[in-house]
Every structure is written in structure tokens, then in C-alpha cells.
Motif scaffolding. Structure first.
Motif, mmCIF file in Angstrom:
data_model
loop_
_atom_site.group_PDB
_atom_site.id
_atom_site.type_symbol
_atom_site.label_atom_id
_atom_site.label_comp_id
_atom_site.label_asym_id
_atom_site.label_seq_id
_atom_site.Cartn_x
_atom_site.Cartn_y
_atom_site.Cartn_z
ATOM 1 N N GLY A 10 0.881 -1.207 0.038
ATOM 2 C CA GLY A 10 -0.064 0.065 0.085
ATOM 3 C C GLY A 10 0.939 1.215 -0.031
ATOM 4 O O GLY A 10 2.136 1.240 -0.528
ATOM 5 N N GLY A 33 1.978 -7.798 -1.786
ATOM 6 C CA GLY A 33 0.696 -7.429 -1.521
ATOM 7 C C GLY A 33 -0.295 -8.412 -1.844
ATOM 8 O O GLY A 33 -0.202 -9.156 -2.701
ATOM 9 N N PRO A 43 -6.770 7.833 -0.501
ATOM 10 C CA PRO A 43 -7.604 8.831 -0.209
ATOM 11 C C PRO A 43 -8.490 9.255 -1.583
ATOM 12 O O PRO A 43 -9.629 9.655 -1.204
ATOM 13 C CB PRO A 43 -6.635 10.012 0.087
ATOM 14 C CG PRO A 43 -5.343 9.465 0.588
ATOM 15 C CD PRO A 43 -5.113 8.026 -0.232
ATOM 16 N N LEU A 45 -10.268 7.408 -3.275
ATOM 17 C CA LEU A 45 -11.233 6.443 -3.326
ATOM 18 C C LEU A 45 -12.750 7.040 -2.847
ATOM 19 O O LEU A 45 -13.757 6.757 -3.500
ATOM 20 C CB LEU A 45 -11.144 5.247 -2.526
ATOM 21 C CG LEU A 45 -10.001 4.536 -3.014
ATOM 22 C CD1 LEU A 45 -9.620 3.290 -2.255
ATOM 23 C CD2 LEU A 45 -9.960 4.098 -4.525
ATOM 24 N N SER A 46 -12.763 7.598 -1.789
ATOM 25 C CA SER A 46 -14.034 8.389 -1.286
ATOM 26 C C SER A 46 -14.279 9.915 -2.011
ATOM 27 O O SER A 46 -15.402 10.348 -1.486
ATOM 28 C CB SER A 46 -13.900 8.496 0.356
ATOM 29 O OG SER A 46 -12.692 9.197 0.523
HETATM 30 C C1 FAD Z 1 -11.334 5.694 1.419
HETATM 31 C C2 FAD Z 1 -10.109 6.617 1.994
HETATM 32 C C3 FAD Z 1 -10.010 7.828 2.047
HETATM 33 C C4 FAD Z 1 -8.992 8.229 2.831
HETATM 34 N N1 FAD Z 1 -8.811 9.564 2.884
HETATM 35 C C5 FAD Z 1 -7.771 10.130 3.443
HETATM 36 C C6 FAD Z 1 -7.442 11.477 3.445
HETATM 37 O O1 FAD Z 1 -8.139 12.265 3.022
HETATM 38 N N2 FAD Z 1 -6.449 12.170 4.274
HETATM 39 C C7 FAD Z 1 -5.590 11.403 5.053
HETATM 40 O O2 FAD Z 1 -4.583 11.648 5.599
HETATM 41 N N3 FAD Z 1 -5.721 9.863 5.015
HETATM 42 C C8 FAD Z 1 -6.749 9.339 4.167
HETATM 43 N N4 FAD Z 1 -7.136 7.898 4.210
HETATM 44 C C9 FAD Z 1 -6.046 7.163 5.181
HETATM 45 C C10 FAD Z 1 -4.690 6.934 4.189
HETATM 46 O O3 FAD Z 1 -5.161 6.140 2.961
HETATM 47 C C11 FAD Z 1 -3.998 5.688 4.915
HETATM 48 O O4 FAD Z 1 -3.612 6.276 6.249
HETATM 49 C C12 FAD Z 1 -3.034 4.971 4.197
HETATM 50 O O5 FAD Z 1 -3.323 4.330 2.939
HETATM 51 C C13 FAD Z 1 -2.239 3.936 4.980
HETATM 52 O O6 FAD Z 1 -1.381 3.365 4.279
HETATM 53 P P1 FAD Z 1 -0.654 1.893 4.725
HETATM 54 O O7 FAD Z 1 0.340 1.583 3.660
HETATM 55 O O8 FAD Z 1 -0.187 1.969 6.217
HETATM 56 O O9 FAD Z 1 -1.816 1.156 4.680
HETATM 57 P P2 FAD Z 1 -2.639 0.432 3.357
HETATM 58 O O10 FAD Z 1 -2.778 1.656 2.168
HETATM 59 O O11 FAD Z 1 -4.179 -0.064 3.939
HETATM 60 O O12 FAD Z 1 -2.096 -0.629 2.691
HETATM 61 C C14 FAD Z 1 -1.664 -1.853 3.241
HETATM 62 C C15 FAD Z 1 -1.786 -3.035 2.188
HETATM 63 O O13 FAD Z 1 -1.305 -4.186 2.884
HETATM 64 C C16 FAD Z 1 -2.201 -5.069 2.280
HETATM 65 N N5 FAD Z 1 -1.729 -6.264 3.325
HETATM 66 C C17 FAD Z 1 -2.462 -6.570 4.656
HETATM 67 N N6 FAD Z 1 -1.922 -7.616 5.066
HETATM 68 C C18 FAD Z 1 -1.094 -8.284 4.174
HETATM 69 C C19 FAD Z 1 -0.815 -9.437 4.326
HETATM 70 N N7 FAD Z 1 -0.635 -10.407 5.283
HETATM 71 N N8 FAD Z 1 -0.172 -9.959 3.063
HETATM 72 C C20 FAD Z 1 -0.054 -9.036 1.908
HETATM 73 N N9 FAD Z 1 -0.555 -7.863 1.965
HETATM 74 C C21 FAD Z 1 -1.098 -7.579 2.978
HETATM 75 C C22 FAD Z 1 -3.404 -4.469 2.427
HETATM 76 O O14 FAD Z 1 -4.425 -5.345 1.486
HETATM 77 C C23 FAD Z 1 -3.168 -3.263 1.644
HETATM 78 O O15 FAD Z 1 -3.025 -3.471 0.464
HETATM 79 C C24 FAD Z 1 -8.058 7.325 3.569
HETATM 80 C C25 FAD Z 1 -8.370 5.973 3.665
HETATM 81 C C26 FAD Z 1 -9.277 5.588 2.961
HETATM 82 C C27 FAD Z 1 -9.470 4.120 2.858
#
Ligand code: FAD
Length: 407
Positions: A10, A33, A43, A45-46
Motif C-alpha cells: 500500500g 501485496g 484518499p 477513493l472516497s
Molecule cells: C477511502 C479512504 C480515504 C482516505 N482519505 C484520507 C485523507 O483524505 N487524508 C488522509 O490523511 N488519509 C486518508 N486515508 C487514509 C490513508 O489512505 C491511509 O492512512 C494509508 O493508506 C495507510 O497506508 P498503509 O500503507 O499503512 O496501509 P494501506 O494503504 O491500507 O496498505 C496496506 C496494504 O497491505 C495489504 N496487506 C495487509 N495484510 C497483508 C498480508 N498479510 N499480506 C499481503 N498484503 C497485506 C493490504 O491489503 C493493503 O493493500 C483514507 C483512507 C481511505 C480508505
């Protein structure tokens, strides 16, 4: 050659992979992934992404060529199923085994689920591009969308659906919207904006009954209000994805617990982004925010390469609601007072001060980019532990830059 494995392709995992190369790592990098797409931004997406109906590609962070050029192997559609810390290997759901010298967990978070919705056809959750595509295809003008939860995602989605001509009802059990993270003065503005755009917001009552039918969802609230909708989105927060780390015996504390360099209780394993909890200004916190996922990805990469500098970035979050933006820098939980700076065009900043006068947070609301500069400067003041004079903070003629401590 050293093997670095990143679980979670992600925002954070992708950033970490790129940062490892930017910081000179020449070993093998494998980014694993469980989604079927290359890493993409969540972000939109909504927001803007929800305005297009089916068929749009995910908002990719980088294309396959960009990863290939940097020698980063991206494994999609395959989950990491188990970490073996003794043999330093990760077993994937496909049966493949990946050896690692250093491992980064960037598994993100998953929507909290409402048990009563399990198995119902017209109920949606929103975290992934595939979730967004499914939902977007259902947003036909004139149909009725109910949303449980007036948090950021629920409200952004409400605004997007309304722009697409749907009737929208938001149901919030708490007495006001955005109760968890946003000051009341800003939440009120957000509510007024949504209502002015024709969105109905029902507050203060939980769901007494939730049933599905062939063509929709029927909800009865605790005060007897009945909402019949064509579809329901549940937006009641997210939970860190910690199962893998927990199974591996790592310390879990509201997320995968890491120290200031984002190292877990195992010195070869790091965690970053939405899945981790980390020390910040005297307490342990967990964030669900785009920028911290980015920054922590880059920081974790440096830590994996032996850099011991602490991660100290000030939390920063934004949300877009219709043509307005809300931004929050810092955390207001230690604040005992707040002062307000009106900057024109219906925009304002609230500065939150701790007992010793230290600025700990700033929250702003305004059209377009109106608040961005002041929030950026507030973030610098927070990082420098500044104790600015309240009268200067409230006066729009005082440039916040002039309040930055020297040195
Ligand atoms: C609809 C939406 C709108 C948002 N809008 C905002 C905004 O306006 N402003 C803001 O600051 N933040 C926003 N966010 C939050 C922001 O997108 C997240 O904080 C950010 O994506 C976090 O990144 P990450 O890599 O930690 O997690 P993620 O982006 O969730 O990525 C984690 C990835 O790991 C994968 N995964 C999990 N477990 C496993 C496994 N065992 N094996 C392989 N893969 C795995 C998941 O499927 C996912 O693809 C929003 C989130 C969403 C859902």
C-alpha cells in the motif's frame, strides 16, 4: 546479497521500497501485496474517484515499469500467511517462501465491521479500489444511500454521492459528527455544509434494527426513526491489521508496537503506517493518515539500513468535503485551551495550547487551499515546541512565521 521483504503493498510499503533504493540499498527488495493491483493511493477513493462510475483504474502510486527499473519485485494477489522468525522466512498463501534479512510490516488497517450487516447484499465497506469500484457502480442518481458513521470517510463519501445526484442519509450514534478527532466548532461547519447540500444527518441514536431485503436495507434507529435505503455503507472506523505480527509473537499494543526508529520487539522486523503504534510526545499513538504512512515508509527504510534517528514527525491529516478542506496538525488531547484565528473567506484556524502554553495542535477549515499555509506554519511551531502568545496567534495580521523560535 541482502534480502529485504516488505509485507503490504500500500501507501507505506510502496514508499518504503522506493526509499530503500533512494537511500542506496543494493540488495533484493520484495514487496508483497494481497490485493490484485499494484500499489495505489487510497484518499481519492472516497473523493474524486467516487465521482466516476465503474471502470476507472486505481490511482496508482507508480507503474510496473517504475518498480522494475528500481529492481523492486512486486508480488500481487498473494498474502503473507506466516512469519517464521527462527528461519527468517515469510510463507505466502500461494505456498512460496521468501527469506529475509530485514522485514517491514506495512499491513495497514481494515474497516471495522458491523456484525448485523454480514451476508447482506446491499451493504458496502470502503477500503480498497475494488470496494470503491463495486460501490461506485451502484451510485445511480435518485437512489438512496444510507451511511452509518459520520467520520471522515463516511462524510467524504456522502459529499461524492450527493454530487452524483443521490439522496444521502448519514447516521451517527454519537451526539455530533467527527467526534473523535475534530473540534466542535469545525464539526458544526462541516454539518452545516452537508445539510446545505441536501444531505440528511441523523445524530445521537444507535441502530436498533438492521435488515436487508431484495432491493435494499431497512434501518430502525433507537428513537424509532426508520430509514429505508437502496444501499448502506458502513464507515465506523478501522482496525490495524496485526494478525500476522501477533502470530509471530511480536508485541501488539493498539497496533504493532514499534520504538522511535519503527523497530518492533524483534530487531530484524520493522512496522510502519496504519498498522503500527509508535511513541509520540510522551505517549503511544496510532494514526490512520496518508502522510504518516508516507513518512514512516521512508523512515522505516532508513532504520532498516541502520539509521537510528527517531521518528518525530508532527501528525498531519486532511479531509476534503465538497469545496472545503479540513486540516489538522498535531494532537489536541493534551490541550487545555484553544484560540481562534479568522483568516477571511469563511476560513479559520483553531490553535490548541497545553497547560504550559505549548502549541500542541492546530485545526483549520476553509474553502480550497485557504488554510494550507497557516497549518503548515503551525506544524513547524508544534515541531519546535513553541509557546506562542495567544494574542499573536489570533491576529491574522501577524505572520505565523514570525513566531517560530530561532535556531
Ligand atoms: C477511502 C479512504 C480515504 C482516505 N482519505 C484520507 C485523507 O483524505 N487524508 C488522509 O490523511 N488519509 C486518508 N486515508 C487514509 C490513508 O489512505 C491511509 O492512512 C494509508 O493508506 C495507510 O497506508 P498503509 O500503507 O499503512 O496501509 P494501506 O494503504 O491500507 O496498505 C496496506 C496494504 O497491505 C495489504 N496487506 C495487509 N495484510 C497483508 C498480508 N498479510 N499480506 C499481503 N498484503 C497485506 C493490504 O491489503 C493493503 O493493500 C483514507 C483512507 C481511505 C480508505
Amino acid at each position: 546479497m541482502a534480502d529485504f521483504v516488505i509485507i503490504g503493498a500500500g501507501q507505506c510499503g510502496a514508499r518504503a521500497a522506493m526509499a530503500l533504493r533512494e537511500q542506496g540499498f543494493e540488495g533484493r527488495i520484495t514487496l508483497v501485496g494481497d490485493e490484485r493491483h499494484l500499489p495505489y493511493e487510497r484518499p481519492p477513493l472516497s473523493k474524486q474517484h467516487m465521482l466516476v462510475s465503474e471502470g476507472a483504474l486505481p490511482p496508482f502510486i507508480a507503474d510496473g515499469a517504475a518498480f522494475a527499473e528500481r529492481g523492486i519485485t512486486v508480488v500481487t494477489n498473494d498474502a503473507a500467511a506466516q512469519i517464521n522468525r527462527d528461519s527468517r522466512t515469510v510463507r505466502l498463501a500461494s505456498g512460496r517462501t521468501l527469506p529475509y534479512d530485514k522485514l517491514l510490516l506495512a499491513t495497514g488497517a481494515a474497516p471495522r465491521r458491523l456484525p448485523a450487516t454480514e451476508g447482506l447484499e446491499h451493504v458496502f465497506y470502503l477500503r480498497t479500489h475494488d470496494d470503491a469500484a463495486r460501490l461506485s457502480g451502484r451510485l445511480t442518481p435518485g437512489s438512496h444511500l444510507a451511511i452509518i458513521g459520520a467520520g471522515f470517510i463516511g462524510l467524504e463519501l456522502a459529499a461524492s454521492a450527493r454530487k452524483r445526484g443521490l439522496e444521502v442519509t448519514v447516521i451517527e450514534a454519537l451526539p455530533r459528527i467527527l467526534m473523535r478527532a475534530v473540534p466542535e466548532a469545525i464539526a458544526e461547519k462541516v454539518q452545516v455544509l452537508h445539510e446545505a447540500n441536501g444531505i440528511s444527518i441523523l445524530r445521537g441514536f444507535g441502530i436498533e434494527r438492521l435488515t436487508g431485503s431484495a432491493d435494499g436495507v431497512n434501518l430502525t434507529l433507537a428513537d424509532g426513526t426508520v430509514v429505508n435505503a437502496d444501499m448502506l455503507v458502513v464507515g465506523i472506523g478501522a482496525q490495524p491489521r496485526v494478525e500476522l505480527a501477533a502470530q509471530a509473537g511480536l508485541t501488539i499494543e493498539n497496533g504493532i508496537a514499534v520504538d522511535q526508529s519503527l523497530q518492533t520487539s524483534d530487531p530484524t522486523i520493522f512496522a510502519a503506517g496504519d498498522c503500527c503504534s509508535f511513541p509520540y510526545d510522551g505517549r503511544r499513538i496510532r494514526l490512520e493518515a496518508w502522510r504518516s504512512a508516507q513518512d514512516q515508509g521512508a523512515h522505516a527504510a532508513a532504520s532498516m539500513l541502520g539509521d537510528t534517528r527517531p521518528y518525530e514527525a508532527v501528525p498531519w491529516f486532511w479531509s476534503d468535503q465538497f469545496d472545503y478542506t479540513l486540516q489538522i496538525a498535531g494532537l489536541a488531547d493534551k490541550a487545555v485551551s484553544a484560540v481562534r484565528r479568522d483568516i477571511g473567506d469563511d476560513a479559520f484556524i483553531l490553535f490548541h495550547l497545553a497547560e504550559n502554553g505549548r502549541l500542541v495542535s492546530a485545526s483549520g477549515w476553509g474553502p480550497g487551499n485557504r488554510i494550507a499555509k497557516d497549518i503548515r506554519l503551525a506544524e513547524m511551531l508544534i515541531a519546535k515546541h513553541a509557546t506562542p502568545d495567544s494574542s499573536e496567534l489570533t491576529s491574522p495580521s501577524v505572520n505565523l512565521k514570525s513566531l517560530l523560535p530561532r535556531g
